[in-house]
Design a protein around this motif. Structure first.
Motif, short mmCIF file in Angstrom:
data_model
loop_
_atom_site.label_atom_id
_atom_site.label_comp_id
_atom_site.label_asym_id
_atom_site.label_seq_id
_atom_site.Cartn_x
_atom_site.Cartn_y
_atom_site.Cartn_z
N LEU B 88 0.85 -1.49 0.01
CA LEU B 88 0.11 0.08 -0.04
C LEU B 88 0.80 1.34 0.15
CD1 LEU B 88 -2.89 -0.83 2.34
CD2 LEU B 88 -2.91 -1.18 -0.24
N VAL B 89 2.05 1.26 0.05
CA VAL B 89 2.80 2.33 0.29
C VAL B 89 3.88 2.36 -0.86
CG1 VAL B 89 4.56 3.42 1.98
CG2 VAL B 89 2.59 2.28 2.71
N GLU B 90 4.32 3.55 -1.44
CA GLU B 90 5.38 3.79 -2.11
C GLU B 90 6.34 4.67 -1.73
OE1 GLU B 90 4.56 3.59 -6.69
OE2 GLU B 90 2.41 3.91 -5.97
N PRO B 91 7.69 4.56 -2.09
CA PRO B 91 8.79 5.63 -1.71
C PRO B 91 8.21 6.95 -1.56
CG PRO B 91 9.84 4.21 -3.20
CD PRO B 91 8.08 3.88 -3.32
N GLY B 92 8.45 7.74 -0.52
CA GLY B 92 7.76 9.16 -0.59
C GLY B 92 6.52 9.14 -0.07
N ASP B 93 5.89 8.34 0.05
CA ASP B 93 4.39 8.34 0.78
C ASP B 93 4.70 8.81 2.10
OD1 ASP B 93 3.37 7.66 -1.72
OD2 ASP B 93 2.48 5.60 -1.14
N ARG B 94 3.83 9.56 2.71
CA ARG B 94 3.55 9.65 3.89
C ARG B 94 2.51 8.50 4.81
NH1 ARG B 94 3.32 16.01 5.58
NH2 ARG B 94 5.46 16.30 5.90
N VAL B 95 3.34 8.16 5.84
CA VAL B 95 2.39 7.18 6.69
C VAL B 95 2.48 7.59 8.03
CG1 VAL B 95 2.81 4.74 7.38
CG2 VAL B 95 3.20 5.24 5.04
N LEU B 96 1.43 7.29 8.62
CA LEU B 96 1.48 7.73 9.95
C LEU B 96 1.13 6.23 10.97
CD1 LEU B 96 1.19 10.09 12.03
CD2 LEU B 96 -1.48 9.94 11.94
N VAL B 97 1.95 6.12 11.93
CA VAL B 97 1.80 4.87 12.86
C VAL B 97 1.58 5.31 14.34
CG1 VAL B 97 3.05 2.65 13.58
CG2 VAL B 97 3.21 3.63 11.17
N GLY B 98 0.63 4.44 14.92
CA GLY B 98 0.43 4.65 16.38
C GLY B 98 1.30 3.75 16.90
N VAL B 99 2.03 4.35 17.83
CA VAL B 99 3.10 3.63 18.63
C VAL B 99 2.66 3.70 20.00
CG1 VAL B 99 5.56 3.32 19.01
CG2 VAL B 99 4.78 4.03 16.69
N ASN B 100 2.29 2.46 20.60
CA ASN B 100 2.23 2.34 22.14
C ASN B 100 2.54 0.92 22.63
OD1 ASN B 100 -0.01 1.36 20.67
ND2 ASN B 100 -1.35 1.56 22.47
N GLY B 101 3.77 0.51 21.77
CA GLY B 101 3.73 -0.90 22.29
C GLY B 101 4.90 -1.35 21.15
N LEU B 102 5.43 -2.57 21.22
CA LEU B 102 6.45 -3.26 20.58
C LEU B 102 6.11 -3.18 18.80
CD1 LEU B 102 9.18 -4.76 20.20
CD2 LEU B 102 7.97 -6.67 20.33
N PHE B 103 4.76 -3.69 18.69
CA PHE B 103 4.01 -3.88 17.28
C PHE B 103 4.03 -2.60 16.79
CE2 PHE B 103 4.28 -8.03 19.59
CZ PHE B 103 4.78 -8.85 18.64
N GLY B 104 3.75 -1.59 17.41
CA GLY B 104 3.72 -0.12 16.74
C GLY B 104 5.21 0.14 16.35
N GLU B 105 6.02 -0.24 17.13
CA GLU B 105 7.69 0.20 16.80
C GLU B 105 7.77 -0.61 15.54
OE1 GLU B 105 9.83 -0.58 20.23
OE2 GLU B 105 9.19 1.18 21.15
N ARG B 106 7.37 -1.88 15.55
CA ARG B 106 7.97 -2.65 14.36
C ARG B 106 7.47 -2.09 13.23
NH1 ARG B 106 7.47 -9.24 15.02
NH2 ARG B 106 9.40 -8.47 16.48
N MET B 107 6.05 -1.62 13.26
CA MET B 107 5.49 -1.06 12.07
C MET B 107 6.20 0.02 11.35
SD MET B 107 1.32 -0.87 12.86
CE MET B 107 0.29 -1.93 12.28
N VAL B 108 6.87 0.92 12.51
CA VAL B 108 7.74 2.12 12.02
C VAL B 108 8.77 1.47 11.19
CG1 VAL B 108 9.15 3.93 12.71
CG2 VAL B 108 6.75 3.30 13.76
N ASP B 109 9.56 0.53 11.84
CA ASP B 109 10.83 0.02 11.15
C ASP B 109 10.40 -0.46 9.60
OD1 ASP B 109 12.87 -1.22 10.50
OD2 ASP B 109 13.33 -2.58 12.26
N VAL B 110 9.29 -1.48 9.59
CA VAL B 110 8.99 -2.04 8.53
C VAL B 110 8.40 -0.86 7.35
CG1 VAL B 110 6.98 -3.65 7.34
CG2 VAL B 110 8.29 -4.24 9.54
N ALA B 111 7.77 0.05 7.84
CA ALA B 111 7.34 1.09 7.02
C ALA B 111 8.37 2.02 6.29
CB ALA B 111 6.18 1.96 7.43
N ARG B 112 9.21 2.19 7.22
CA ARG B 112 10.43 2.97 6.60
C ARG B 112 11.03 2.23 5.57
NH1 ARG B 112 12.02 5.57 12.21
NH2 ARG B 112 10.86 7.47 12.09
N ARG B 113 11.45 0.83 5.64
CA ARG B 113 11.84 0.13 4.75
C ARG B 113 11.39 0.30 3.30
NH1 ARG B 113 15.55 -4.63 7.60
NH2 ARG B 113 15.23 -3.63 9.72
N THR B 114 10.10 0.63 3.29
CA THR B 114 9.63 0.89 1.88
C THR B 114 9.96 2.20 1.40
OG1 THR B 114 7.62 2.16 2.77
CG2 THR B 114 7.50 -0.36 2.63
#
Lengths: 409, 409
Positions: B88-114
């Motif tokens: 769902l994401v392409e380079p340069g897209d803006r993504v907002l992640v809710g982070v209140n635990g480990l899996f939110g943190e993981r989402m940030v890591d995974v999303a950045r790699r796109t």
């Protein structure tokens, strides 16, 4: 809430009993199915960590390597392919891929998605990628980081020689990555002796385990490449720099390991080591040769070039006047035997017959040839009655005396 | 050849019998283990395609969706997370992640790699991400394409409310992606009613299936985003534009499906629909409440904020003077019970207790509280003898009369 959806009901599983003689999945022995159904424990349970350690040891034996970084990735063989490229390649890197079948083509697609500059050395389907072609491509294109080849092309039945190519690749300071999905446990892979830097396989071919895991190994040169990366691996899920911390001493949680599939892989590897690798390779070579002589005695034409045929996966041309789909449906419906269709340019023109792992046994050669005879006769093909079985039996009986590995391996 | 390596031998599997009350894997019922061990068939076998179709139907019921694109990806829940972002994401897209635990943190890591620009809305571990914080972040940062949140934070036991956030996200023309790994089959997910555009789960939590697959669904807005991509999905293995051609009518080969794991998922989903979703949710709510009252009666402090506790995964603070690792080891070695440790900032400070799927039963509440009492006493903790069981029983017996779903769901 979802009251209404709870009225839907799923049927109980009633799976037919198939004889799996296609390009995979292959037949899974009872011991592996039992291991698969062992009650689940936690992915950090001390007892499970022992299973992981043993599986790593066993995979090292199968890969023919001492690489510490030898493990099973949590996806099918294609995940192993993706892991190879995303871990070893960075955007702008030059990658050379040998393309002589579907899985070489897939490698090109996977490698391009890393942002690499991907060059292909092509060869016709059914033929090997020639070492000279690799040498010329490396000379014309300096700075190639990684050369990737398929040891056992599941789409064509071709067995790719690697020794000379490994020397050429290393002379050019590149890494050699190898797809051993249909090779591991069927023919020698010999990662260390050949000089393969990165190699992956799948569980559903010669390991006789259901699909779902990708055995994977990285040698010291590949590990050094991994350390020298300038940016993170683009896949979090397949990032070996993280996954190795879970398979290693640290046991750092990455993702929840597919516990039961790893039980099954452990048992599949255990069965192979019990029989002994040389015996396993001889068995594959023997039944493969018997099948191929039988098919030729039927007047059929094998697809792969004669000097480079895999024993575990045989490709044969669909004869003139025979309907591919109708024959395969008849095999499946009347005899419960699955074989594979051709793919890409061989679609409708080739059958792919696997004698892999637990399926690589003498009985299956006779069963398949008999059933094929029956189905060909139904198609109006002029079957030389009995010739196929006679030719196969000659191999199975005669060559049991002298080691058939000298031919096939 | 590898003669010498064939001398290695692996031990037969001897797995201990564990009561899995951690954050997953959860206990797998016998019917699911039997399904898992059903003899393998080919991934294009007509009988297997029926299993896939039924599983898609069943997953739609669990997700609460009519999305045609509802299937199981061939990796664990983390592969589902990666699939959400890479598709769902392409380079340069803006993504907002809710982070209140480990899996939110993981989402940030995974999303950045796109290659996306990833913004985090943070909340303290143990608390929810507030809808107002999401609104403010979207107002400050125009053009966000995707907002991602964790419905059931496995690291903290927090249940994230989604309805108001879904409205806010759609007002800002973004997509809502949700991690339902520990939610699916334990609490209502209600993809269509809430307005979730993309959602993934895992098999080893409330579905009572071993780890290895990621149920996944994309709604019409997310499918439109997929169609509008300007470049290929960076992961070949998780490229939904290709995978859907295999799960759809076309049956185009992508990778070999994990056949036996899909048998197991089919049976896990079947068990849930047999019991009925409302009954399943009530069961989780009841035993979760009983466990939580029992823990409080022991004088322990629950970690997640009171209004937003998951019933299926409870976090509780390790009391002063008690050694985290020693207590968990004793639970495992003496009673064969696995619970989870804290992770990240809660490492050593929190226990995570799962009552998920097949494990969410009254008996396990009593078993666990009794064993915990014994282990706490061994640690010198002043145990109010009998209080925990009494408190738990009051919930289990008393609330059986009135539907406890009104509290928990």
């Amino acid at each position: 809430m979802a009251e209404e959806s709870s009225t839907r009901a799923l049927q109980a599983l009633h799976m037919p009993e198939r004889l799996l003689l296609g390009p995979g999945p292959s037949p899974v022995p009872a011991r592996v199915l039992e291991a698969l159904a062992t009650p689940t424990v936690g992915h950090l349970d001390p007892a499970f960590l022992d299973v992981m350690n043993e599986t790593m040891d066993g995979l090292r034996a199968l890969f023919g390597t001492a690489n510490p970084l030898t493990m099973a990735l949590s996806g099918t063989g294609s995940a192993g392919m993706e892991a190879l490229f995303v871990n070893l390649v960075e955007p702008g890197d030059r990658v050379l891929v040998g393309v002589n079948g579907l899985f070489g083509e897939r490698m090109v697609d996977v490698a391009r998605r890393t942002g690499a500059e991907v060059l292909a050395v092509e060869a016709p389907w059914g033929r090997i990628v020639e070492p000279d072609a690799v040498r010329r491509a490396l000379q014309r294109n300096p700075g190639v980081r990684l050369v990737a080849l398929v040891l056992a092309e599941t789409s064509t039945g071709v067995r790719q020689p690697l020794e000379e190519i490994a020397r050429i690749v290393h002379e050019h300071d590149a890494l050699l990555g190898v797809d051993a999905v249909t090779a591991l446990g069927g023919i020698p892979v010999e990662v260390d002796r050949v000089g393969i830097d990165a190699c992956y396989a799948g569980t559903q071919k010669c390991l006789s385990v259901p699909p779902g895991l990708a055995p994977f190994t990285l040698g010291p040169r590949a590990e050094a490449r991994l350390e020298a990366r300038s940016r993170p691996v683009q896949s979090w899920y397949l990032d070996v720099t993280m996954i190795r911390r879970y398979w290693g001493r640290e046991r750092f949680y990455h993702h929840t390991a597919p516990v039961n599939m790893l039980y099954a892989l452990h048992e599949g590897v255990r069965l192979i080591l019990e029989e002994g690798l040389p015996a396993v390779y001889r068995r594959h070579a023997l039944v493969g040769a018997a099948l191929q002589r039988g098919l030729e005695a039927l007047g059929l034409e094998l697809f792969a070039e004669p000097e480079h045929r895999l024993p575990e996966l045989t490709t044969v041309r669909v004869p003139e006047g025979v309907d591919d789909l109708r024959l395969r449906s008849r095999l499946l419906e009347t005899y419960g035997i699955e074989i594979g269709a051709g793919v890409g340019p061989t679609r409708g023109r080739v059958w792919r017959i696997g004698l892999m792992g637990h399926g690589a046994r003498k009985r299956n050669v006779l069963t398949f040839l008999s059933a094929l005879e029956a189905c060909l006769a139904q198609e109006g093909y002029p079957v030389p009655r009995g010739a196929a079985l006679e030719a196969a039996e000659a191999v199975l009986e005669g060559e049991a005396a002298e080691p058939p590995a000298s031919r096939g391996a």
